[in-house]
Every structure is written in C-alpha cells, then in structure tokens.
Design a protein around this motif. Structure first.
Motif, mmCIF file in Angstrom:
data_model
loop_
_atom_site.group_PDB
_atom_site.id
_atom_site.type_symbol
_atom_site.label_atom_id
_atom_site.label_comp_id
_atom_site.label_asym_id
_atom_site.label_seq_id
_atom_site.Cartn_x
_atom_site.Cartn_y
_atom_site.Cartn_z
ATOM 1 N N PHE A 203 0.832 -1.208 0.000
ATOM 2 C CA PHE A 203 0.000 0.000 0.000
ATOM 3 C C PHE A 203 0.866 1.257 0.000
ATOM 4 C CE2 PHE A 203 -2.984 3.009 2.323
ATOM 5 C CZ PHE A 203 -3.746 3.279 1.197
ATOM 6 N N LYS A 204 2.000 1.195 0.709
ATOM 7 C CA LYS A 204 2.932 2.337 0.711
ATOM 8 C C LYS A 204 3.351 2.668 -0.727
ATOM 9 C CE LYS A 204 7.517 3.604 2.534
ATOM 10 N NZ LYS A 204 8.379 3.415 1.345
ATOM 11 N N THR A 205 3.663 1.627 -1.504
ATOM 12 C CA THR A 205 4.075 1.829 -2.897
ATOM 13 C C THR A 205 2.918 2.364 -3.743
ATOM 14 O OG1 THR A 205 5.633 0.008 -2.618
ATOM 15 C CG2 THR A 205 5.176 0.705 -4.878
ATOM 16 N N LEU A 206 1.716 1.858 -3.493
ATOM 17 C CA LEU A 206 0.537 2.354 -4.226
ATOM 18 C C LEU A 206 0.324 3.844 -3.974
ATOM 19 C CD1 LEU A 206 -2.194 -0.447 -3.842
ATOM 20 C CD2 LEU A 206 -0.885 0.134 -5.892
ATOM 21 N N LYS A 207 0.468 4.253 -2.719
ATOM 22 C CA LYS A 207 0.269 5.676 -2.394
ATOM 23 C C LYS A 207 1.309 6.549 -3.096
ATOM 24 C CE LYS A 207 0.163 5.152 2.127
ATOM 25 N NZ LYS A 207 0.068 5.516 3.565
ATOM 26 N N GLU A 208 2.558 6.076 -3.138
ATOM 27 C CA GLU A 208 3.600 6.838 -3.837
ATOM 28 C C GLU A 208 3.339 6.865 -5.348
ATOM 29 O OE1 GLU A 208 7.650 5.962 -2.667
ATOM 30 O OE2 GLU A 208 6.975 5.434 -0.652
ATOM 31 N N ALA A 209 2.829 5.740 -5.872
ATOM 32 C CA ALA A 209 2.495 5.682 -7.299
ATOM 33 C C ALA A 209 1.389 6.688 -7.633
ATOM 34 C CB ALA A 209 2.062 4.263 -7.674
ATOM 35 N N LYS A 210 0.446 6.849 -6.711
ATOM 36 C CA LYS A 210 -0.636 7.820 -6.922
ATOM 37 C C LYS A 210 -0.075 9.238 -7.032
ATOM 38 C CE LYS A 210 -4.917 9.586 -4.951
ATOM 39 N NZ LYS A 210 -6.241 9.086 -4.624
ATOM 40 N N LEU A 211 0.865 9.581 -6.160
ATOM 41 C CA LEU A 211 1.486 10.911 -6.214
ATOM 42 C C LEU A 211 2.223 11.104 -7.539
ATOM 43 C CD1 LEU A 211 2.891 11.234 -2.571
ATOM 44 C CD2 LEU A 211 0.899 12.405 -3.542
ATOM 45 N N LYS A 212 2.965 10.072 -7.946
ATOM 46 C CA LYS A 212 3.726 10.160 -9.192
ATOM 47 C C LYS A 212 2.803 10.280 -10.407
ATOM 48 C CE LYS A 212 7.938 7.772 -7.738
ATOM 49 N NZ LYS A 212 8.831 8.922 -8.007
ATOM 50 N N PHE A 213 1.641 9.612 -10.347
ATOM 51 C CA PHE A 213 0.691 9.622 -11.465
ATOM 52 C C PHE A 213 0.172 11.038 -11.732
ATOM 53 C CE2 PHE A 213 -3.566 8.822 -13.390
ATOM 54 C CZ PHE A 213 -3.169 8.085 -14.485
ATOM 55 N N GLY A 214 0.193 11.868 -10.688
ATOM 56 C CA GLY A 214 -0.251 13.262 -10.858
ATOM 57 C C GLY A 214 0.699 14.097 -11.699
ATOM 58 N N ILE A 215 1.976 13.673 -11.768
ATOM 59 C CA ILE A 215 2.971 14.501 -12.464
ATOM 60 C C ILE A 215 3.738 13.766 -13.561
ATOM 61 C CG2 ILE A 215 3.329 16.164 -10.596
ATOM 62 C CD1 ILE A 215 5.693 14.464 -9.653
ATOM 63 N N GLU A 216 3.574 12.429 -13.621
ATOM 64 C CA GLU A 216 4.320 11.652 -14.619
ATOM 65 C C GLU A 216 3.373 10.835 -15.486
ATOM 66 O OE1 GLU A 216 7.737 9.458 -13.319
ATOM 67 O OE2 GLU A 216 7.969 10.712 -11.515
ATOM 68 N N ASN A 217 3.901 10.294 -16.600
ATOM 69 C CA ASN A 217 3.046 9.473 -17.444
ATOM 70 C C ASN A 217 2.912 8.057 -16.870
ATOM 71 O OD1 ASN A 217 5.011 7.589 -18.627
ATOM 72 N ND2 ASN A 217 5.781 9.356 -19.770
ATOM 73 N N ALA A 218 1.878 7.347 -17.328
ATOM 74 C CA ALA A 218 1.524 6.035 -16.762
ATOM 75 C C ALA A 218 2.649 5.016 -16.915
ATOM 76 C CB ALA A 218 0.248 5.526 -17.422
ATOM 77 N N VAL A 219 3.315 5.024 -18.065
ATOM 78 C CA VAL A 219 4.386 4.044 -18.326
ATOM 79 C C VAL A 219 5.516 4.194 -17.313
ATOM 80 C CG1 VAL A 219 6.144 3.311 -19.984
ATOM 81 C CG2 VAL A 219 3.831 3.846 -20.779
ATOM 82 N N ASN A 220 5.897 5.440 -17.023
ATOM 83 C CA ASN A 220 6.955 5.695 -16.044
ATOM 84 C C ASN A 220 6.568 5.227 -14.641
ATOM 85 O OD1 ASN A 220 8.497 6.818 -18.024
ATOM 86 N ND2 ASN A 220 8.351 8.932 -17.301
#
Length: 279
Positions: A203-220
């Motif tokens: 879940f920790k990784t999912l939460k960080e992925a959510k933050l990244k999704f706001g500023i980066e593309n899905a593939v990254n």
C-alpha cells in the motif's frame, strides 16, 4: 440470528420476512474479518433485513491447493455475525448449490474478464459470476455489498447484473485496511511473521504511485513500481497495471475526464495479495 443450509428453507424464510422490506445481502467465503463486518454494518444501515452467505465456491479457484487451504473458521464467523446483528446466514454445501454438476456457467463480461486477474486466473470470473448469480436468485436481495479490494470483481458483477436484468443494486464499499495499511483479507492470517511485517510495503508503494501519477506518465509510474519491488527481498510483484476504471483496459497515456486506478498483485512467500488505489 437464523442459520440455514438448504436453498428451499432459506428461500421460504426470506419470502415470509420480505413483505414490504428491503433485503441487504453480503456474499462471503467465510474467514470473516473487520472488512466483511464493515459491509454488513453498511447493509444494516440501509436495509430492513440483512442476509450473509458463507460459501467457499469451488468453481472460482484456478488452483486446487488454494481451495483446500482456504481458511475455514465457521464458529468464529457466526460469533462475529451475531456481534453485528446479522439477521440470517445461508451456509450451503457445494452439493446444495451445484447438485452433482460442479462447474461454471460461461459468461461474456464484454472484455472486463480478460484484464489483470483474468489473465492470471483463467476461468476465475466465470466461477464468480456463476455463484453470485445463483445466490442472487436464492436470496432475492434489494442491495448487495462488495468491497473495492476486489475492484475488478465488483465491475464484473455490475456488468452481469446489467446484462441479466437482475433486480438488485450493487454497492461498492471502501477498502478496509489494517492500521499499517495492509488491505484486510482472509489470506492475511496465512502470512509468516516476516511476510506480514513486509506486506504494508504494497500500500505504501501504491500511495507513492498515486502521487507520481499526478505529475508523470503512466508508463513511467508502472516502471517505477516494478523497480521498487525488484529491490524488495521478501515480496514478488506479479503485476502492477494502471487501468481505466470503467473498461479496466490498461493505459499508456492519460485522458481528461477519465477515472483511473492502479491494480497490483504480489506474492508474499506463497500467499498472493491483491490491492488497488484510485488515481
């Protein structure tokens, strides 16, 4: 709290109680935990009568050992159901549900079944559709409640209800988590101490992925998650995908006015854990 094992008797009882009342239904495979109880509490608030089924459905297991090893805690389950004032429990045998023909109906879920879990668990959603449809026919609920931890399953059940014109409203409920973030699951009790300690990393990784999704593309973002798990000594990533919530199709680029969700499956030893997060 009334407990039934036979279809005929449970149908008769529900029919006698149902006159003018709403029926909330929570289908389970037992090994109940606080996540299940949160669904039942919501059903209690929204309905006059609440029915819970406990049935470990053989047709949705793609691996025989998973069916055999699925935790069974009937006495504890019944105590928990009493504690949240469940009205009626249906606990059929496989023979009662399937007679002598334990196999799935074949469904067309318009492609929802071929994504994520469907790729890794062949025939699983035909098994889910078969049992849920059968239980709806028996219980005839007004509303039925499902946790969003199995978000793909939730979308598939909504699709089945729509395609078969079943008179039941499907209610999706928030994922219920342990205090350390691990999504509650009946499988959690089978984790070793080390794996249980490591599992909140999901879940920790999912939460960080959510933050990244706001500023980066899905593939990254997908590549970043994959790399994070490559570095983890105890957890093995089976998949992480970013998909459209409505179609469950994986995406490579974001579009405006669409809802996306990150889906993950991870092996902690030989225990398979799934989770997801709205993006």
């Amino acid at each position: 709290m009334l407990v039934f094992a036979k279809i005929k008797s449970v149908k008769q009882k529900i029919s006698s109680l149902k006159k003018g009342t709403s029926v909330g239904f929570v289908p389970t495979m037992g090994a109940l935990h606080k996540g299940h109880l949160s669904l039942i509490k919501k059903a209690k608030k929204e309905n006059d009568l609440v029915v819970v089924s406990i049935f470990v459905n053989p047709t949705q297991f793609d691996k025989k050992e998973d069916l055999v090893n699925y935790p069974k805690t009937i006495d504890n389950d019944l105590e928990l159901l009493k504690s949240v004032s469940c009205d009626l429990v249906f606990m059929p045998s496989a023979e009662e549900i399937y007679s002598k023909n334990i196999k799935s109906e074949i469904f067309d879920f318009e492609g929802l079944e071929h994504q994520m879990e469907g790729k890794h668990r062949v025939g699983h959603f035909d098994g889910v559709g078969t049992i849920v449809k059968r239980l709806f026919e028996i219980v005839t609920p007004t509303k039925s409640y499902f946790g969003e931890k199995d978000f793909q399953q939730l979308q598939i059940i909504k699709k089945m209800v729509k395609k078969n014109n079943l008179p039941v409203e499907i209610i999706g409920c928030d994922i219920y988590r342990e205090t350390d973030g691990l999504a509650m699951s009946s499988r959690n009790v089978r984790l070793t101490k080390e794996h249980r300690k490591a599992a909140p990393f999901i879940f920790k990784t999912l939460k960080e992925a959510k933050l990244k999704f706001g500023i980066e593309n899905a593939v990254n973002v997908v590549q970043w998650v994959q790399n994070e798990f490559k570095k983890h000594p105890l957890l093995e990533l089976e998949y992480f995908e970013i998909a459209n919530e409505a179609t469950l199709q994986t995406i490579s680029t974001k579009e405006l006015k669409q809802k996306y969700r990150g889906f993950i499956a991870v092996f902690a030893g030989n225990i398979r854990l799934i989770d997801n997060i709205s993006l």
